[in-house]
Design an enzyme around this catalytic site. Structure first.
Site, PDB file in Angstrom:
ATOM      1  N   HIS A 249       0.816  -1.223   0.000  1.00 42.36           N
ATOM      2  CA  HIS A 249       0.000   0.000   0.000  1.00 42.36           C
ATOM      3  C   HIS A 249       0.847   1.271   0.000  1.00 42.36           C
ATOM      4  O   HIS A 249       0.348   2.349   0.308  1.00 42.36           O
ATOM      5  CB  HIS A 249      -0.955  -0.006   1.199  1.00 42.36           C
ATOM      6  CG  HIS A 249      -1.968  -1.110   1.142  1.00 42.36           C
ATOM      7  ND1 HIS A 249      -2.721  -1.530   2.214  1.00 42.36           N
ATOM      8  CD2 HIS A 249      -2.362  -1.906   0.099  1.00 42.36           C
ATOM      9  CE1 HIS A 249      -3.524  -2.516   1.842  1.00 42.36           C
ATOM     10  NE2 HIS A 249      -3.318  -2.772   0.575  1.00 42.36           N
TER      11      HIS A 249
ATOM     12  N   CYS B 227       7.075  15.631 -11.496  1.00 43.85           N
ATOM     13  CA  CYS B 227       8.037  14.545 -11.699  1.00 43.85           C
ATOM     14  C   CYS B 227       9.213  15.060 -12.545  1.00 43.85           C
ATOM     15  O   CYS B 227       8.990  15.609 -13.634  1.00 43.85           O
ATOM     16  CB  CYS B 227       7.338  13.381 -12.402  1.00 43.85           C
ATOM     17  SG  CYS B 227       8.465  12.045 -12.802  1.00 43.85           S
TER      18      CYS B 227
ATOM     19  N   CYS C 179       8.974  12.977 -16.038  1.00 44.54           N
ATOM     20  CA  CYS C 179       7.911  13.101 -17.051  1.00 44.54           C
ATOM     21  C   CYS C 179       6.975  14.284 -16.814  1.00 44.54           C
ATOM     22  O   CYS C 179       5.975  14.423 -17.513  1.00 44.54           O
ATOM     23  CB  CYS C 179       7.122  11.797 -17.154  1.00 44.54           C
ATOM     24  SG  CYS C 179       6.114  11.466 -15.704  1.00 44.54           S
TER      25      CYS C 179
END
Ligand code: NAD
Length: 264
Positions: A121, A170, A173
């Protein structure tokens, strides 16, 4: 032979994987979500468990979600590994445990010294890019500063701008980054699924610690291990896998592992 001694003698045969839920960290001061004194008694889970709900809540009632984040991170920041995390890490060093599959996001297995940890998770101390998988660690001090900055931001746009600025984009990207935490209804990270599948494929014993068996798909892991012939040991104050476990230790995780370690 006592149950803890039986568990230790099985663990001593090696090739064991440990599968943990929030119960393993309860004695480190992080309450489970469900159950008595669980965080869901104070906060309505309907407002925090899916991304659309979180975003809606951020716009409608930013101070409510800020309150939850401040309280949860205060618990995470203050938490230290307990004897269960420590014994599990020690068993990996002794090459009796091959890895830990955890549903927790608290980083306590790593803090105790476990090296091969599969985080189904995510990790509350990381932010990540959902597009390319880039991950960035955030130190406790950094997160503390971020969470403290919530105080006094009463206007929703101030709060949103503050969160977006902190998360950033990011570097690979240019997609907006987000906390590396899997919410309900979201896919588990494929790298962690692969890692956990490999661990379960190869293990001959699975120790399930403090997992309710409610959160799917993680809850299916013990069934998968059983299907592959692994010996199952469950440690829980309210066992959830008793119908398939070969040994059940009904006890808090820290004292159960302290007792097991006496026979190792
Ligand atoms: P869960 O599946 O993690 O269940 C908690 C289980 O722990 C219950 O079966 C309970 O009987 C058991 N337990 C409680 N105290 C224990 C103790 N001292 N020793 C042994 N067992 C004990 O369910 P949840 O708490 O609702 O969490 C749902 C999801 O939320 C988790 O899968 C996790 O991803 C996340 N979560 C993470 C943390 C954390 O990182 N520490 C804390 C709360 C929730």
């Amino acid at each position: 032979m006592k149950i803890a001694e039986q568990a230790a003698s099985r663990i001593k045969e090696g090739n064991t994987v440990v599968f943990t839920g929030s119960g393993v960290s309860a004695e480190s001061g992080i309450p489970t979500f469900r159950g008595k004194d669980g965080l869901w008694e104070k906060y309505d889970p309907a407002r925090y468990v899916t991304m659309p709900q979180v975003l809606y809540n951020l716009l409608e009632d930013p101070q409510d979600i800020a309150g939850f984040i401040i309280e949860f991170y205060a618990l995470l920041n203050a938490a230290r590994p307990n004897s269960a995390h420590e014994v599990i890490a020690d068993l990996e060093k002794k090459r009796l445990v091959t890895g830990v599959i955890t549903q927790n996001i608290d980083n306590l297995h790593q803090a105790a010294g476990s090296g091969n940890v599969c985080e189904l998770h995510g990790n509350a101390f990381e932010i990540s890019c959902i597009k390319c998988g880039f991950k960035k660690k955030r130190s406790m001090d950094d997160i503390k500063g971020f969470v403290n900055g919530f105080q006094g931001l009463n206007k929703r746009w101030d709060l949103l701008k503050y969160i977006f600025r902190y998360m950033g984009k990011c570097p690979r990207c240019n997609t907006r980054l987000r906390p590396n935490v899997v919410l309900f209804g979201e896919m588990l990270p494929s790298s962690e699924i692969e890692k956990s599948t490999e661990l379960i494929e190869d293990c001959s014993c699975l120790v399930i610690v403090g997992a309710s068996g409610i959160v799917y798909p993680a809850s299916s892991i013990p069934f998968e291990a059983k299907r592959k012939g692994a010996f199952l040991i469950e440690v829980n104050i309210e066992p959830a896998y008793a119908s398939i476990a070969d040994l059940v230790i009904q006890s808090p995780a820290a004292s159960a592992f302290e007792e097991i370690s006496r026979y190792l």
